[in-house]
Design a protein around this motif. Structure first.
Motif, PDB file in Angstrom:
ATOM      1  N   ALA A 194       1.142  -0.917  -0.010  1.00 49.04           N
ATOM      2  CA  ALA A 194      -0.349  -0.034   0.184  1.00 49.04           C
ATOM      3  C   ALA A 194       0.701   1.321   0.086  1.00 49.04           C
ATOM      4  CB  ALA A 194      -0.922   0.108   1.389  1.00 49.04           C
ATOM      5  N   LEU A 195       1.885   1.271   0.923  1.00 45.27           N
ATOM      6  CA  LEU A 195       2.884   2.579   0.815  1.00 45.27           C
ATOM      7  C   LEU A 195       3.254   2.271  -0.776  1.00 45.27           C
ATOM      8  CD1 LEU A 195       4.191   4.286   2.429  1.00 45.27           C
ATOM      9  CD2 LEU A 195       5.587   3.103   3.497  1.00 45.27           C
ATOM     10  N   ALA A 196       4.342   1.536  -1.356  1.00 37.02           N
ATOM     11  CA  ALA A 196       4.590   1.625  -2.622  1.00 37.02           C
ATOM     12  C   ALA A 196       3.750   2.612  -3.996  1.00 37.02           C
ATOM     13  CB  ALA A 196       5.047  -0.407  -2.522  1.00 37.02           C
ATOM     14  N   VAL A 197       2.042   1.646  -3.266  1.00 44.90           N
ATOM     15  CA  VAL A 197       0.880   1.903  -4.399  1.00 44.90           C
ATOM     16  C   VAL A 197       1.238   3.655  -4.035  1.00 44.90           C
ATOM     17  CG1 VAL A 197      -1.032   2.589  -5.225  1.00 44.90           C
ATOM     18  CG2 VAL A 197      -0.078   0.022  -4.884  1.00 44.90           C
ATOM     19  N   VAL A 198       1.270   3.858  -2.800  1.00 44.57           N
ATOM     20  CA  VAL A 198       0.835   5.558  -2.497  1.00 44.57           C
ATOM     21  C   VAL A 198       1.451   5.998  -2.671  1.00 44.57           C
ATOM     22  CG1 VAL A 198       0.721   7.519  -0.422  1.00 44.57           C
ATOM     23  CG2 VAL A 198      -1.115   4.532  -0.549  1.00 44.57           C
ATOM     24  N   LEU A 199       2.847   5.941  -2.497  1.00 44.33           N
ATOM     25  CA  LEU A 199       4.423   6.917  -3.318  1.00 44.33           C
ATOM     26  C   LEU A 199       4.277   6.899  -4.091  1.00 44.33           C
ATOM     27  CD1 LEU A 199       6.584   5.749  -0.780  1.00 44.33           C
ATOM     28  CD2 LEU A 199       5.926   7.987  -0.260  1.00 44.33           C
TER      29      LEU A 199
END
Length: 109
Positions: free
Chosen positions: A85-90
């Motif tokens: 999720a963090l990779a997608v958001v970044l």
């Protein structure tokens, strides 16, 4: 392979687990996440959107406006989804901030 609109790959180690595609729209940016069966809705320019999977909450993103620098609040439902999720958001944040379509690589080991 040539693509008219930007596409970004998310890797965990050496395995590609998702591809984020910017879709063609006239007014506001829209993204599609392939490989995870995640759906994304909201206002990307305001940094206020939600990612779900078949109605199950994955992450909600909100930008905090009255802070020094950029500050975001992420509500991630399950710890198993945190890194992806963090990779997608970044990735979406980089694309939104940099409209030039430059390549972004975010990976996790």
């Amino acid at each position: 392979m040539f693509s008219f609109l930007p596409r970004y790959c998310v890797f965990c180690g050496s395995e590609q687990i998702a591809e984020i595609r910017k879709e063609f729209t006239f007014l506001f940016p829209k993204y599609r996440i392939d490989g995870l069966d995640w759906e994304i809705e909201g206002s990307f320019m305001a940094h206020d959107y939600t990612i779900t999977q078949h109605g199950r909450h994955i992450v909600t993103i909100r930008k905090e406006w009255m802070t020094w620098g950029d500050s975001y609040e992420l509500d991630i439902a399950e710890s198993a989804d945190e890194i992806v999720a963090l990779a997608v958001v970044l990735t979406i944040d980089c694309v939104t901030e940099n409209s030039s379509g430059a390549s972004v690589t975010i990976s996790s080991n």
